[in-house]
Design a protein around this motif. Structure first.
Motif, PDB file in Angstrom:
ATOM      1  N   ILE A   1     -15.683 -29.891  -0.409  1.00 38.34           N
ATOM      2  CA  ILE A   1     -17.003 -30.425  -0.782  1.00 38.34           C
ATOM      3  C   ILE A   1     -16.960 -31.955  -0.821  1.00 38.34           C
ATOM      4  O   ILE A   1     -16.060 -32.556  -1.402  1.00 38.34           O
ATOM      5  CB  ILE A   1     -17.452 -29.857  -2.153  1.00 38.34           C
ATOM      6  CG1 ILE A   1     -17.764 -28.362  -2.011  1.00 38.34           C
ATOM      7  CG2 ILE A   1     -18.663 -30.609  -2.693  1.00 38.34           C
ATOM      8  CD1 ILE A   1     -18.170 -27.675  -3.305  1.00 38.34           C
TER       9      ILE A   1
ATOM     10  N   ALA B   1     -19.982 -27.232   2.320  1.00 37.07           N
ATOM     11  CA  ALA B   1     -18.795 -28.071   2.127  1.00 37.07           C
ATOM     12  C   ALA B   1     -18.515 -28.863   3.399  1.00 37.07           C
ATOM     13  O   ALA B   1     -18.048 -28.306   4.395  1.00 37.07           O
ATOM     14  CB  ALA B   1     -17.556 -27.286   1.709  1.00 37.07           C
TER      15      ALA B   1
ATOM     16  N   ILE C   1     -20.454 -30.127   5.588  1.00 35.10           N
ATOM     17  CA  ILE C   1     -21.314 -29.986   6.779  1.00 35.10           C
ATOM     18  C   ILE C   1     -22.045 -31.328   6.998  1.00 35.10           C
ATOM     19  O   ILE C   1     -22.793 -31.779   6.136  1.00 35.10           O
ATOM     20  CB  ILE C   1     -22.371 -28.857   6.577  1.00 35.10           C
ATOM     21  CG1 ILE C   1     -21.708 -27.515   6.261  1.00 35.10           C
ATOM     22  CG2 ILE C   1     -23.331 -28.789   7.771  1.00 35.10           C
ATOM     23  CD1 ILE C   1     -21.149 -26.744   7.416  1.00 35.10           C
TER      24      ILE C   1
ATOM     25  N   LEU D   1     -25.734 -25.137   3.434  1.00 34.52           N
ATOM     26  CA  LEU D   1     -26.042 -25.842   2.177  1.00 34.52           C
ATOM     27  C   LEU D   1     -25.350 -27.200   2.275  1.00 34.52           C
ATOM     28  O   LEU D   1     -24.132 -27.266   2.436  1.00 34.52           O
ATOM     29  CB  LEU D   1     -25.498 -25.025   1.006  1.00 34.52           C
ATOM     30  CG  LEU D   1     -25.566 -25.616  -0.401  1.00 34.52           C
ATOM     31  CD1 LEU D   1     -26.985 -26.010  -0.784  1.00 34.52           C
ATOM     32  CD2 LEU D   1     -25.024 -24.608  -1.421  1.00 34.52           C
ATOM     33  N   VAL D   2     -26.146 -28.264   2.214  1.00 32.72           N
ATOM     34  CA  VAL D   2     -25.625 -29.598   2.519  1.00 32.72           C
ATOM     35  C   VAL D   2     -25.998 -30.570   1.388  1.00 32.72           C
ATOM     36  O   VAL D   2     -27.096 -30.493   0.847  1.00 32.72           O
ATOM     37  CB  VAL D   2     -26.263 -30.136   3.827  1.00 32.72           C
ATOM     38  CG1 VAL D   2     -25.720 -31.522   4.173  1.00 32.72           C
ATOM     39  CG2 VAL D   2     -26.023 -29.179   4.983  1.00 32.72           C
TER      40      VAL D   2
ATOM     41  N   SER E   1     -23.892 -34.390   0.601  1.00 37.98           N
ATOM     42  CA  SER E   1     -23.619 -35.806   0.860  1.00 37.98           C
ATOM     43  C   SER E   1     -24.103 -36.315   2.211  1.00 37.98           C
ATOM     44  O   SER E   1     -24.595 -37.448   2.305  1.00 37.98           O
ATOM     45  CB  SER E   1     -22.118 -36.095   0.703  1.00 37.98           C
ATOM     46  OG  SER E   1     -21.346 -35.162   1.426  1.00 37.98           O
TER      47      SER E   1
HETATM   48  O1  G3P Z   1     -24.260 -27.984  -2.783  1.00 31.65           O
HETATM   49  C1  G3P Z   1     -23.769 -28.483  -1.598  1.00 31.65           C
HETATM   50  C2  G3P Z   1     -22.376 -28.856  -1.623  1.00 31.65           C
HETATM   51  O2  G3P Z   1     -21.620 -28.671  -2.718  1.00 31.65           O
HETATM   52  C3  G3P Z   1     -21.746 -29.359  -0.410  1.00 31.65           C
HETATM   53  O3  G3P Z   1     -21.623 -30.718  -0.614  1.00 31.65           O
HETATM   54  O4  G3P Z   1     -21.402 -33.021   0.112  1.00 31.65           O
HETATM   55  O5  G3P Z   1     -19.926 -31.267   1.060  1.00 31.65           O
HETATM   56  O6  G3P Z   1     -22.317 -31.328   1.697  1.00 31.65           O
HETATM   57  P1  G3P Z   1     -21.284 -31.647   0.649  1.00 31.65           P
END
Ligand code: G3P
Length: 227
Positions: free
Chosen positions: A146, A179, A181, A199-200, A202
């Motif tokens: 993540i 995580a 993406i 689910l994205v 950052s």
């Molecule tokens: O809820 C989305 C998440 O935990 C992924 O986070 O920043 O890796 O897209 P990220």
């Protein structure tokens, strides 16, 4: 077939609260209009009401606790969400882990309240127990990836394969990958590995160019359908 799904979690990124949250919301509305990908946004709690009152895109709470509103300082009980136009919630995000008993309660109360429920799991091993609760969506997100530069679909494709295999035939809701993406290539691979969407956080909420990044990721989700 149903449109693939892009869920964007704004977490508490400084550029993604207040006016920043509104700017990202507008970018996501445009991405949905231009691509037909179904988009949902999970702003920080401080922006839930402001965003929910001005968009037709589903607004999700990043988390909640079971039960009704009342004398519960600093808590967001699930029971108060419908009154401000929130349409669903994320449960058991790895940054806000919850017990199986609490997850079960939230899914059940969410159903009673007409809320859309998205439960996160850190690995496919936890997915079966969650699937038996029948939430609307389950997202697998290996915690160590993540916020990092390498996506789950690139670094650990086997996790997505195991996840979709474990649930195929028994679970009919959305399967999401999260995580790391960040690109259309990441989301296209997630679709190839059996996911209904991603689910994205950052890549969109902390990038400074939410439209460009979200458009790229949404286009990757569609590429799979057209190939
Ligand atoms: O809820 C989305 C998440 O935990 C992924 O986070 O920043 O890796 O897209 P990220």
């Amino acid at each position: 077939m149903e449109a693939p799904l892009l869920v964007v979690n704004l977490k508490a990124y400084p550029g993604a609260v207040g006016d920043g949250a509104l700017r990202i919301l507008e970018a996501l509305e445009r991405v949905q209009r231009e691509t037909g990908v179904a988009v949902a946004i999970a702003p920080n709690h401080v922006d839930l009401s402001a965003l929910a009152s001005r968009t037709s895109i589903p607004v999700l709470a990043q988390g909640a606790v079971p039960g009704k509103g009342g004398a519960r300082t600093a808590k967001v009980p699930i029971g108060i969400l419908p009154s401000i136009g929130v349409e669903g919630l994320i449960i058991n995000h790895s940054e806000n882990p919850q017990s199986l008993a609490e997850i079960s309660k939230l899914v059940e109360e969410g159903r009673e309240l007409g809320l859309w429920t998205l439960v996160c799991v850190p690995s496919p091993a936890e997915a079966m127990a969650v699937a038996s609760l029948s939430p609307d969506a389950i997202a697998v997100e290996p915690p160590d990836l993540i916020g990092g530069p390498i996506s789950v679909s690139r670094a650990r494709p086997e996790v997505l394969l195991q996840f979709s295999k474990a649930l195929s035939g028994t679970y009919t809701g959305f399967l999401l990958a999260g995580a790391g993406i960040s690109t259309g290539e990441d989301s296209r691979r997630a679709r190839e590995l059996g996911m209904d969407g991603v689910l994205v956080a950052s890549a969109i909420a902390a990038s400074g160019e939410p439209f460009k990044r979200a458009l790229d990721i949404a286009t990757g989700l569609l590429d799979h359908d057209q190939s």
